[in-house]
Design an enzyme around this catalytic site. Structure first.
Site, mmCIF file in Angstrom:
data_model
loop_
_atom_site.group_PDB
_atom_site.id
_atom_site.type_symbol
_atom_site.label_atom_id
_atom_site.label_comp_id
_atom_site.label_asym_id
_atom_site.label_seq_id
_atom_site.Cartn_x
_atom_site.Cartn_y
_atom_site.Cartn_z
ATOM 1 N N HIS A 18 -96.087 22.394 32.691
ATOM 2 C CA HIS A 18 -95.913 23.803 32.752
ATOM 3 C C HIS A 18 -94.773 24.214 31.748
ATOM 4 O O HIS A 18 -95.093 25.034 30.820
ATOM 5 C CB HIS A 18 -95.753 24.558 33.983
ATOM 6 C CG HIS A 18 -96.731 24.219 35.092
ATOM 7 N ND1 HIS A 18 -96.480 23.579 36.499
ATOM 8 C CD2 HIS A 18 -98.095 24.673 35.167
ATOM 9 C CE1 HIS A 18 -97.647 23.700 36.956
ATOM 10 N NE2 HIS A 18 -98.433 24.498 36.156
ATOM 11 N N LYS A 42 -104.377 28.855 48.657
ATOM 12 C CA LYS A 42 -103.995 27.487 48.146
ATOM 13 C C LYS A 42 -103.084 26.791 49.171
ATOM 14 O O LYS A 42 -102.818 25.712 48.985
ATOM 15 C CB LYS A 42 -103.395 27.297 46.878
ATOM 16 C CG LYS A 42 -104.525 27.520 45.507
ATOM 17 C CD LYS A 42 -103.777 27.310 44.146
ATOM 18 C CE LYS A 42 -104.792 27.030 43.225
ATOM 19 N NZ LYS A 42 -104.181 26.745 41.924
ATOM 20 N N ARG A 91 -105.503 20.580 30.478
ATOM 21 C CA ARG A 91 -105.184 19.456 30.265
ATOM 22 C C ARG A 91 -106.289 18.260 29.751
ATOM 23 O O ARG A 91 -105.901 17.275 29.174
ATOM 24 C CB ARG A 91 -104.530 18.788 31.439
ATOM 25 C CG ARG A 91 -103.314 19.560 32.070
ATOM 26 C CD ARG A 91 -102.974 19.125 33.617
ATOM 27 N NE ARG A 91 -104.159 19.580 34.406
ATOM 28 C CZ ARG A 91 -103.890 19.722 35.604
ATOM 29 N NH1 ARG A 91 -103.073 19.342 36.371
ATOM 30 N NH2 ARG A 91 -105.252 20.296 36.349
ATOM 31 N N SER A 129 -99.115 19.512 39.901
ATOM 32 C CA SER A 129 -98.464 19.755 41.115
ATOM 33 C C SER A 129 -98.914 19.055 41.971
ATOM 34 O O SER A 129 -98.125 18.583 42.816
ATOM 35 C CB SER A 129 -98.565 21.602 41.000
ATOM 36 O OG SER A 129 -97.859 22.232 39.809
#
Length: 160
Positions: A18, A42, A91, A129
């Site tokens: 990030h 989430k 990514r 994450s």
């Protein structure tokens, strides 16, 4: 005319990937607004306030970066902030389909709002994450993946 970009995400927690995107965007745009999404669906490990503070600690040396939290529809928030673009990271190829759908939906909702895609440095392409939290949960070494402040916050969270 100022060129501002909005980088939305949950940032639970912010990773070196990030940061890499924020750092590079800060050189391309006059201002980067990092928008930390509340996103209770989430089930984030950290509260919105904790995530905002972590991002502020990590990006503190970048003078043209603002960190704020938000909830609601992203395009509404972006239009309210007056940004010209949304920053999204890709990514791997697996990220592309979702990001492509999201960009097209955002374009339908806000035709003048562009989506800008950046890929992280190759040393950060595998970092997420979710993986960082999983490694940290079991006491693994995450120092190569996140800022020292984030390491500290994860250690505190998992000791509790």
């Amino acid at each position: 005319m100022s060129r501002e970009i909005l980088y939305p995400g949950t940032f639970d927690p912010i990773t070196n990937g990030h940061f890499d995107l924020i750092d590079r965007a800060s050189r391309l745009f006059d201002k980067v607004i990092v928008a930390v999404a509340e996103n209770p669906g989430k089930g984030p490990l950290f509260s919105s306030d904790e995530r905002v503070e972590m991002v502020k600690q990590v990006v503190g040396d970048l003078n043209n970066v603002e960190v704020i939290d938000f909830s609601g529809l992203l395009v509404d928030f972006a239009l309210k902030k007056g940004v010209c673009a949304l920053l999204r990271g890709i990514r791997a190829v697996s990220d592309f389909e979702y990001e492509f759908q999201l960009a097209n939906m955002n374009r339908r909702l806000a035709p003048d709002l562009e989506s800008v895609f950046l890929t992280p440095d190759e040393t950060n392409t595998f970092i997420s994450s979710t993986l960082v939290k999983e490694v940290a949960r079991y006491g693994g070494d995450i120092r190569d993946f996140v800022h020292p402040y984030v390491v500290q916050q994860l250690e505190l969270k998992f000791k509790a």
